[in-house]
Design an enzyme around this catalytic site. Structure first.
Site, PDB file in Angstrom:
ATOM      1  N   SER A 177      43.485  37.967  45.922  1.00 55.03           N
ATOM      2  CA  SER A 177      44.320  38.164  47.096  1.00 55.03           C
ATOM      3  C   SER A 177      45.798  37.987  46.749  1.00 55.03           C
ATOM      4  O   SER A 177      46.300  38.629  45.835  1.00 55.03           O
ATOM      5  CB  SER A 177      43.883  37.205  48.204  1.00 55.03           C
ATOM      6  OG  SER A 177      44.479  37.537  49.433  1.00 55.03           O
ATOM      7  N   ASP A 381      36.722  46.181  51.526  1.00 52.21           N
ATOM      8  CA  ASP A 381      37.922  45.446  51.915  1.00 52.21           C
ATOM      9  C   ASP A 381      39.007  46.431  52.332  1.00 52.21           C
ATOM     10  O   ASP A 381      39.416  47.278  51.534  1.00 52.21           O
ATOM     11  CB  ASP A 381      38.405  44.600  50.736  1.00 52.21           C
ATOM     12  CG  ASP A 381      39.743  43.929  50.999  1.00 52.21           C
ATOM     13  OD1 ASP A 381      40.070  43.695  52.177  1.00 52.21           O
ATOM     14  OD2 ASP A 381      40.450  43.630  50.017  1.00 52.21           O
ATOM     15  N   HIS A 437      36.915  41.157  50.870  1.00 49.84           N
ATOM     16  CA  HIS A 437      38.201  40.820  50.269  1.00 49.84           C
ATOM     17  C   HIS A 437      38.084  39.816  49.118  1.00 49.84           C
ATOM     18  O   HIS A 437      38.710  39.994  48.079  1.00 49.84           O
ATOM     19  CB  HIS A 437      39.137  40.271  51.350  1.00 49.84           C
ATOM     20  CG  HIS A 437      40.526  40.016  50.879  1.00 49.84           C
ATOM     21  ND1 HIS A 437      41.316  41.003  50.318  1.00 49.84           N
ATOM     22  CD2 HIS A 437      41.277  38.887  50.872  1.00 49.84           C
ATOM     23  CE1 HIS A 437      42.503  40.491  50.001  1.00 49.84           C
ATOM     24  NE2 HIS A 437      42.496  39.218  50.327  1.00 49.84           N
TER      25      HIS A 437
END
Length: 460
Positions: A177, A381, A437
């Site tokens: 991320s 994602d 994600h």
């Protein structure tokens, strides 16, 4: 000069290395002794070691003296290393939700932990994250991407001096991320330090990034294409939006009414989806920070309350567990150092300076360094779409060594992968089918298979 003498000299050079470190044999919520080696502690960084960065270190369950050493960064910025350790299936523990009903959270062993093949340091960084704190101030001013990276680099230098037996292990920096912005800066710091002969020398072999932010505007521009490829918007709307916006969906000319109209239609199609995993429910967990309700009540199964199952409810267990004083005592958290533990400290964003707009340039620099790189994406994602990641990788103009093909777990397609090279540099890009994600959180078995094979130089 003996290894012991070298280590002693380095400690003198770097002064006070670790404020504290402890071996943890038992944890509240876990039955019996831990069947792996867990160490927690603080490393002081910054002026006069004012910043105290907390970490969890878990030795490899394989061959710790030979297996890679990984420094793992969670995203946010402001998400604790504990979220990767427990929720993303990178550490050896997870919460047992079934047995935690009407009681304090229960921990169980995670059979898909990456610590089966690597020694992993889970860090609470930047300061203000998890159990990390500063001695002289509370609101954490002057934080930025570059400052966070510099502090984490200093943390790693001091940690390695204090754990000199791992200096020769292959070193990888890993994260996901928002770490996609900070991690490459840290890799650059390590690379420059090694070239300048700084102590200690680090055996940096490469880095690992999952669904990484690299350029938020650029990443955002691919959400429309992702929505089209996943049948979230129709062909006609995609073509109209592409034509009227000319490929720019983030920084839109306010006078371009046709583009704005198309984007409004796109937004109507996707706004009620869970962007982190488009097939899972979108829901907001109840606020337990200000509620008078006992947080334990929030662990009731979905059959007892009128709400859909939501992954975010799993995160309540960590809030309850980590704020338990017996847990903090067991982890040797400095008493009174924080007011309340949160999994991701969103208040950091109020003063955090996002001073690196893109990390693609760092990746390009590394192609001459001979590093090994693994980039992976959960293909469901929409926060950081796989098409955004694959596009910036292609912009590095590398040579395709092994073309796009499926990779398998249990004789089933687990995702797709492509391998690039440039001299001694090697980059593997992999998708994890059906993952969101933080991909290993959704597909733990596939995540372990991927990292095990990659660390072993074995094709995915």
């Amino acid at each position: 000069m003996t290894v012991l003498l070298q280590a002693l000299l380095l400690k003198v050079l770097l002064f006070q290395i670790v404020a504290s470190r402890s071996i943890i044999n038992t944890l509240p919520g876990f039955p019996g002794e831990l069947p792996f080696k867990l160490e927690t502690g603080y490393v002081g960084v910054g002026d006069s070691d004012d910043v105290q960065l907390f970490y969890y270190f878990i030795e490899s369950e394989g061959a710790p003296e030979y297996d890679p050493l990984v420094l793992w960064l969670s995203g946010g910025p402001g998400c604790s290393g504990f979220t990767a350790l427990v929720y993303e299936n990178i550490g050896p523990l997870s919460f047992d939700y079934a047995d935690s009903i009407d009681s304090k959270p229960i921990l169980k062993l995670n059979p898909h932990s990456w610590t089966k093949v690597a020694n992993i340091i889970f860090i609470d960084a930047p300061v203000g994250t998890g159990f990390s704190y500063a001695k002289s101030w509370e609101e954490y001013p002057n934080l930025s991407d570059t400052i966070s990276a510099a502090q984490t680099y200093q943390f790693l230098k001091k940690w390695l001096v204090d754990h000199s037996r791992f200096l020769s292990n292959p070193l990888y920096i890993g994260g996901d991320s928002y770490s996609g912005i900070v991690l490459p800066i840290i890799v650059q710091e390590i690379s420059d330090g090694n070239e300048d002969g700084l102590e200690p020398p680090m055996n940096l072999q490469g880095y690992v990034l999952g669904n990484p932010v690299t350029d938020e505007d650029r990443d955002g521009n691919f959400k429309v294409l992702f929505a089209y490829l996943k049948a979230l918007i129709p062909h006609g709307l995609y073509q109209s939006t592409k034509r009227n916006c000319q490929g720019e969906y983030v920084n839109v000319d306010p006078n371009n009414t046709l583009c704005l109209y198309d984007l409004e239609l796109v937004n109507q199609c996707i706004q009620d989806l869970n962007a982190q995993q488009i097939l899972e429910p979108k829901c907001n967990p109840p606020s337990f920070f200000s509620s008078n309700k006992d947080p334990i009540d929030l662990l009731l199964p979905s059959s007892q309350v009128s709400r859909p199952w939501c992954r975010a409810y799993n995160y309540i267990s960590s809030f309850i567990w980590a704020n338990d004083k017996t847990v903090q005592s067991a982890l040797h958290v400095a008493e009174g150092s924080i007011k309340v533990w949160v999994r991701c400290n969103q208040s950091l964003g109020d003063s955090y300076v996002f001073d690196v707009s893109s990390s693609v340039g760092y990746h390009r620099n590394f192609t001459t360094k001979g590093y090994r790189v693994l980039i992976y994406s959960g293909d469901l994602d929409m926060e950081i779409p796989y098409v955004a990641t694959s596009t910036w990788i292609e912009s590095l103009n590398l040579t395709v060594e092994n073309s796009w093909k499926p990779w398998f777990v249990n004789a089933q397609i687990a995702g797709y992968r492509v391998q690039y090279t440039s001299g001694n540099y090697e980059l593997t890009y992999a998708t994890i089918k059906g993952a969101g994600h933080t991909a290993p959180e959704y597909k733990p078995e596939e995540g372990l298979a991927m990292i095990s094979r990659w660390f072993a130089y074995y094709p995915l």
